[in-house]
Design an enzyme around this catalytic site. Sequence first.
Site, PDB file in Angstrom:
ATOM      1  N   ASP A   1       9.166  -4.535   1.646  1.00 14.57           N
ATOM      2  CA  ASP A   1       9.273  -3.080   1.636  1.00 14.57           C
ATOM      3  C   ASP A   1       7.969  -2.547   2.236  1.00 14.57           C
ATOM      4  OD1 ASP A   1       9.048  -0.410   1.055  1.00 14.57           O
ATOM      5  OD2 ASP A   1       9.764  -0.559  -1.002  1.00 14.57           O
TER       6      ASP A   1
ATOM      7  N   GLN B   1       4.969   1.815   2.589  1.00 16.96           N
ATOM      8  CA  GLN B   1       3.597   2.322   2.479  1.00 16.96           C
ATOM      9  C   GLN B   1       2.614   1.537   3.339  1.00 16.96           C
ATOM     10  OE1 GLN B   1       2.701   5.018   0.807  1.00 16.96           O
ATOM     11  NE2 GLN B   1       4.654   5.420  -0.197  1.00 16.96           N
TER      12      GLN B   1
ATOM     13  N   LYS C   1       7.063   8.589   6.617  1.00 15.58           N
ATOM     14  CA  LYS C   1       5.790   8.224   5.985  1.00 15.58           C
ATOM     15  C   LYS C   1       4.766   7.792   7.027  1.00 15.58           C
ATOM     16  CE  LYS C   1       7.951   6.886   1.684  1.00 15.58           C
ATOM     17  NZ  LYS C   1       7.566   7.818   0.627  1.00 15.58           N
TER      18      LYS C   1
ATOM     19  N   CYS D   1       8.789   7.362  -8.713  1.00 12.75           N
ATOM     20  CA  CYS D   1       9.940   6.437  -8.541  1.00 12.75           C
ATOM     21  C   CYS D   1       9.557   4.998  -8.876  1.00 12.75           C
ATOM     22  CB  CYS D   1      10.522   6.502  -7.130  1.00 12.75           C
ATOM     23  SG  CYS D   1      11.288   8.065  -6.761  1.00 12.75           S
TER      24      CYS D   1
HETATM   25  N1  PMP Z   1       9.450   1.959  -1.161  1.00 15.41           N
HETATM   26  C1  PMP Z   1       8.232   2.498  -1.321  1.00 15.41           C
HETATM   27  C2  PMP Z   1       7.072   1.602  -1.626  1.00 15.41           C
HETATM   28  C3  PMP Z   1       8.059   3.880  -1.181  1.00 15.41           C
HETATM   29  O1  PMP Z   1       6.849   4.419  -1.337  1.00 15.41           O
HETATM   30  C4  PMP Z   1       9.177   4.687  -0.889  1.00 15.41           C
HETATM   31  C5  PMP Z   1       9.045   6.198  -0.767  1.00 15.41           C
HETATM   32  N2  PMP Z   1       8.259   6.774  -1.762  1.00 15.41           N
HETATM   33  C6  PMP Z   1      10.413   4.070  -0.714  1.00 15.41           C
HETATM   34  C7  PMP Z   1      10.512   2.708  -0.862  1.00 15.41           C
HETATM   35  C8  PMP Z   1      11.647   4.850  -0.377  1.00 15.41           C
HETATM   36  O2  PMP Z   1      11.502   5.479   0.857  1.00 15.41           O
HETATM   37  P1  PMP Z   1      12.577   6.573   1.348  1.00 15.41           P
HETATM   38  O3  PMP Z   1      12.734   7.544   0.215  1.00 15.41           O
HETATM   39  O4  PMP Z   1      11.930   7.187   2.551  1.00 15.41           O
HETATM   40  O5  PMP Z   1      13.827   5.851   1.655  1.00 15.41           O
END
Ligand code: PMP
Length: 404
Positions: A197, A200, A223, A361
């Site tokens: 993932d 970040q 991001k 989240c």
């Molecule tokens: N993984 C990580 C580590 C994140 O920081 C985020 C967004 N905060 C996501 C997944 C999900 O990204 P998105 O909402 O743009 O799909």
Amino acid sequence: MNIQEIRSQFPILSEKIHGKPLVYFDNGATTQKPSSVIQRINDYYAKENANIHRGVHTLSQEATSAYENARTTIQQYLGAKESHEILFTKGTTDSINLVAFSFGELLTAEDEIIISAMEHHSNIVPWQMLCERKGCKLRIIPMNENGELALDQFETILSAKTKLVAVTHISNALGTVNDVKHIIDKAHKVGAKVLIDGAQSIQHIQVNVQELDCDFYAFSGHKLFGPTGIGVLYGKEEILNSMPPYQGGGDMIKEVTLEKTTYNELPHKFEAGTPNIAGGIGLGAAFEFLNSLDMEAVLQHEQELLDYATEALSKIEGIQFYGRAKNKTSVISFLIEGTHPYDVGTLLDKMGIAVRTGHHCTQPIMDQFCIPGTIRASFAFYNTKEEIDIFIKALERIIPMLKD
Ligand code: PMP
């Protein structure tokens, strides 16, 4: 690095919030957009708008080549072998769901998936849903009190049953940079595939997917200074070819009869329907913007911001940091004794300062620390030490008000 020159390329950074100059410290949630990205999207709609891949007319061909050129720019930035290993998605969440659904179709009840205790919900829930569907087992790499993964325990849960390891490169809640190369190498030894993932990481680390040797890499455009609603799933060609399509519809087919359909080649097999064309082109412009920066200087500046802010915050009475990893990017999560994070965030906003408050989240991380959430300041290269000074002064004003 000329920060003022860089800042001048981001129109929103000159905006005022509640009459105060904006101090934007919520880059972990989403980043601001440079004029080049905004202009590119505008130009696309003003001069090139057409549906792609199917038209013989000039506009359609121009839009198709702009969209496909963006894919190639991203391929080169990530160091991927082939441009068709770059799949456009809606973002990280969509990319992970694509793998969980499609790669997940190849799994059985005997198989295991490993994630970590510091994942964003979007790298937890799709795997739980897959396990419910297929009966496979979800195993967890634990996290220590500094917010680092317990990699020795990773090796004890890794086995021939492990089919996929899905971990975050950098924690959005704590800033921890994980040693994903180590995880990938260990996982490959037992024949497991690895999804990183990268939501970040691309904006904070120089990523080369071939050097990492990851099987999947997921991230979101918004991001990394690009538009919302567009993201990428990088996948190794051989693995993507072995996976069934995610969604059915236009563009992902070779031939359709009323009885049966044959599927298109990569990347189209995974890109059903009219895509987010402007988003893809805008994302290409965001990568071109990144290409124009001296990444080493950017990373050094971000590290300086992190160190400067951490030191200044440490002097605040009653501050408690969450995430003290040795290897960390420019994210600081904290609480101040006797105050509620929501109140701190609301008062900071009144002073023009944008931070994030809550669980980010990552509820399992908050549960482990026995807290409902934190205040999170996350920096990008366009932030300055002067902004950190404003932030610290604002906190010094706010805290006594909230403690009274
Ligand atoms: N993984 C990580 C580590 C994140 O920081 C985020 C967004 N905060 C996501 C997944 C999900 O990204 P998105 O909402 O743009 O799909």
